[in-house]
Scaffold this active site. Structure first.
Site, short mmCIF file in Angstrom:
data_model
loop_
_atom_site.label_atom_id
_atom_site.label_comp_id
_atom_site.label_asym_id
_atom_site.label_seq_id
_atom_site.Cartn_x
_atom_site.Cartn_y
_atom_site.Cartn_z
N GLU A 1 23.99 75.65 68.63
CA GLU A 1 24.61 74.48 68.02
C GLU A 1 25.23 73.63 69.11
O GLU A 1 25.82 74.14 70.05
CB GLU A 1 25.70 74.89 67.01
N HIS B 1 27.84 68.26 64.77
CA HIS B 1 27.29 69.53 65.26
C HIS B 1 25.91 69.72 64.65
O HIS B 1 25.52 69.00 63.72
CB HIS B 1 28.21 70.71 64.96
N HIS C 1 22.80 72.34 63.12
CA HIS C 1 22.50 73.59 62.43
C HIS C 1 21.11 74.03 62.85
O HIS C 1 20.12 73.49 62.37
CB HIS C 1 22.54 73.40 60.91
N ASP D 1 31.69 75.67 57.74
CA ASP D 1 32.11 74.26 57.78
C ASP D 1 33.18 74.00 56.71
O ASP D 1 34.18 73.36 56.98
CB ASP D 1 30.92 73.32 57.56
#
Length: 161
Positions: free
Chosen positions: A37, A95, A97, A108
Site C-alpha cells: 500500500e 492510500h 488497496h 479504514d
C-alpha cells in the site's frame, strides 16, 4: 440523527475537484509499489477545501505494508507545519488497496476519526491501478438528549477535474 458532515457553508461536499494529472500521479505511484500500500496526504487551499491542489507522498511505515498503511509521522508533522504557515490545509489522505478493492476496509473504518476528512482509495492489482474512490468521513450524532451516540461512515464523493 444530526449529520455534522453536511455543515458545509453552502459548498457541495460530495464533489471533489482533483486534476487528472495529480490523480494519475497517485495512480502511477500505487501501481509502481504494488503489492504494498502507498499513502500520503491531500492538500487544498483553505479557501477551496474541496479542490485538491497537491499531494504529499509519505512513506508507509506500517508493520505489514501489504495489508495496511501508516503515514510516516515525520511527513505528517512536517506537512502540518508547512500548511500552518500557508493558505493550505490537509483535507484528507490517500492510500492503495493492493487487493483490487476500492471500498473502505474495516481497518479504514476503524481509523476514520476526523469528521469531514477525505479518503482517496486506489485499487491495485498485479496489472496496475484500477478504480479510485473518494470518500468523506461523516459523523452523525443522535438527536436524543443525553444519548451521545455517534455513527461514523464513509460517504462516496464525486471526483471531477
Amino acid at each position: 440523527m444530526k449529520d455534522r458532515g453536511s455543515e458545509n457553508n453552502g459548498q457541495n461536499q460530495n464533489q471533489i475537484v482533483f486534476s487528472a494529472r495529480l490523480h494519475q500521479e497517485v495512480r502511477d505511484l500505487a501501481a509502481l509499489h504494488w503489492p504494498e500500500e502507498v499513502c500520503g496526504l491531500l492538500i487544498a487551499s483553505k479557501d477551496s477545501p474541496n479542490r485538491i491542489g497537491r499531494v504529499v507522498v509519505a512513506r508507509n511505515v506500517a508493520d505489514d505494508p501489504q495489508k495496511t498503511f501508516e503515514i510516516d509521522p515525520q511527513t505528517l508533522f512536517d506537512t502540518h507545519r508547512a500548511v500552518r504557515t500557508s493558505n493550505e490545509t490537509i483535507v484528507g489522505c490517500f492510500h492503495s488497496h493492493p487487493n483490487g478493492n476500492v471500498l473502505p476496509s474495516n481497518t479504514d473504518r476503524e481509523r476514520a476519526d476526523e469528521d469531514g476528512f477525505l479518503w482517496l482509495i486506489i485499487a491495485t492489482t498485479h496489472t496496475g491501478a484500477g478504480a479510485s474512490g473518494m470518500y468523506r468521513i461523516v459523523h452523525q450524532t443522535s438527536d436524543v438528549p443525553d444519548d451521545g451516540a455517534t455513527i461514523r461512515y464513509f460517504q462516496r464523493c464525486k471526483l471531477t477535474e
